[in-house]
Design an enzyme around this catalytic site. Structure first.
Site, PDB file in Angstrom:
ATOM      1  N   TYR A 115      14.826  -4.642  -5.605  1.00  0.00           N
ATOM      2  CA  TYR A 115      13.441  -4.582  -6.079  1.00  0.00           C
ATOM      3  C   TYR A 115      13.377  -3.907  -7.451  1.00  0.00           C
ATOM      4  CZ  TYR A 115       8.584  -2.947  -6.350  1.00  0.00           C
ATOM      5  OH  TYR A 115       7.297  -2.670  -6.761  1.00  0.00           O
ATOM      6  N   GLY A 173      -0.840 -13.518  -6.442  1.00  0.00           N
ATOM      7  CA  GLY A 173      -0.655 -12.627  -5.305  1.00  0.00           C
ATOM      8  C   GLY A 173      -1.814 -11.677  -5.103  1.00  0.00           C
ATOM      9  N   GLY A 224      -3.765  -5.798  -1.330  1.00  0.00           N
ATOM     10  CA  GLY A 224      -3.199  -4.742  -2.150  1.00  0.00           C
ATOM     11  C   GLY A 224      -3.750  -4.640  -3.552  1.00  0.00           C
ATOM     12  N   ILE A 225      -2.863  -4.347  -4.488  1.00  0.00           N
ATOM     13  CA  ILE A 225      -3.247  -4.144  -5.885  1.00  0.00           C
ATOM     14  C   ILE A 225      -3.888  -5.394  -6.467  1.00  0.00           C
ATOM     15  CG2 ILE A 225      -2.321  -3.780  -8.206  1.00  0.00           C
ATOM     16  CD1 ILE A 225      -0.297  -1.829  -6.953  1.00  0.00           C
ATOM     17  N   THR A 259      -4.330 -11.698  -2.612  1.00  0.00           N
ATOM     18  CA  THR A 259      -5.037 -11.695  -1.324  1.00  0.00           C
ATOM     19  C   THR A 259      -4.927 -10.351  -0.611  1.00  0.00           C
ATOM     20  OG1 THR A 259      -3.077 -12.647  -0.248  1.00  0.00           O
ATOM     21  CG2 THR A 259      -4.810 -14.176  -0.963  1.00  0.00           C
TER      22      THR A 259
END
Length: 262
Positions: free
Chosen positions: A154, A14, A18-19, A16
């Protein structure tokens, strides 16, 4: 400070935006070769163009919500070189009242946020043990401890990540492979920007952002959003040779939002 990452191959799920994207950039800056992962070829290609890392970055699209996608990412990455570092960053979040969270949403969050990290970690641990060196890091959240009432599903997945990380670290004791979790607080990224817009509703977004911490996260000691680069710096240290004694830990970089000493 030399983190001694030259020549290491790092897979960042993951990554691509943000963090994850900042972690990829930081590790590459420290000399590692990085695997950029996203769900589509388009997102991967766009990120590679934006980061401009040349031969230090390779893009591999894969949908990590499925076992097949996880297998594909690891198999393609392993053709390049043995995987030294795995950053389990892929994840989703969205505000939703508890009574409106469907069974399908609970399962979707668990598959992406928890099972992707389990599957990827399971695929790399044996090779790491055989080589006597490896780094596995789960990007969790302070929401693992401070369960957010607006997205309980979440928070549940982030708590689960801490359990998996600690248990895996114990199972790899004495192997030279370390496993840790990183707990960012509210960090300004594309996803969080959309999240804040949704929470703001009809209110002015800039005013809402300015008052977010006093109204929604008053326990923050820095009283601001973190930057993705700040989280990436913590991750880079944990990936390094000099962090060899840090394992089984939940490392907080949440601006003091979690009101405990330990």
């Amino acid at each position: 400070m030399d983190l001694k990452l030259n020549g290491k191959l790092a897979v960042i799920s993951g990554s691509t935006s943000g963090i994850g994207k900042s972690i990829a950039h930081t590790l590459a800056t420290e000399g590692a070769r990085v695997i950029i992962n996203g769900r589509s070829q388009e997102s991967v290609d766009r990120t590679l163009a934006e980061l401009q890392l040349g031969d230090q970055a390779v893009g591999i699209p894969a949908d990590l919500s499925t076992a097949e996608g996880c297998d594909s990412l690891i198999q393609q990455a392993a053709k390049i070189a043995p995987i030294d570092i795995l950053i389990n960053n892929a994840g989703i979040f969205e505000p939703c009242p508890f009574e409106e969270i469907s069974d399908a949403d609970w399962q979707r969050f668990f598959n992406i946020n928890v099972m992707s990290g389990i599957r990827l970690s399971r695929a790399v641990t044996q090779t790491m043990k055989e080589r006597g060196w490896g780094r596995i890091i789960f990007i969790a959240s302070e929401s693992a401890i401070n369960i957010p009432v607006e997205m309980i599903h979440y928070g549940m997945t982030k708590t689960a990540q801490l359990s998996v990380s600690r248990g895996l670290a114990k199972s790899l004791a004495g192997s030279g492979v370390t496993v840790n979790s990183v707990l960012p607080g509210p960090t300004w990224s594309e996803g969080v920007q959309d999240f804040v817009k949704e929470l703001a509703g009809d209110r002015d977004i800039e005013a809402f952002k300015e008052n977010f911490f006093s109204e929604s996260r008053p326990g923050s000691l820095i009283a601001r959003f973190g930057q993705t680069e700040e989280v990436a710096a913590m991750v880079a240290f944990l990936c390094s040779e000099i962090a060899a004694t840090t394992t089984g830990a939940a490392m907080r970089c949440e601006g003091g939002l979690v009101d405990t000493c330990f």
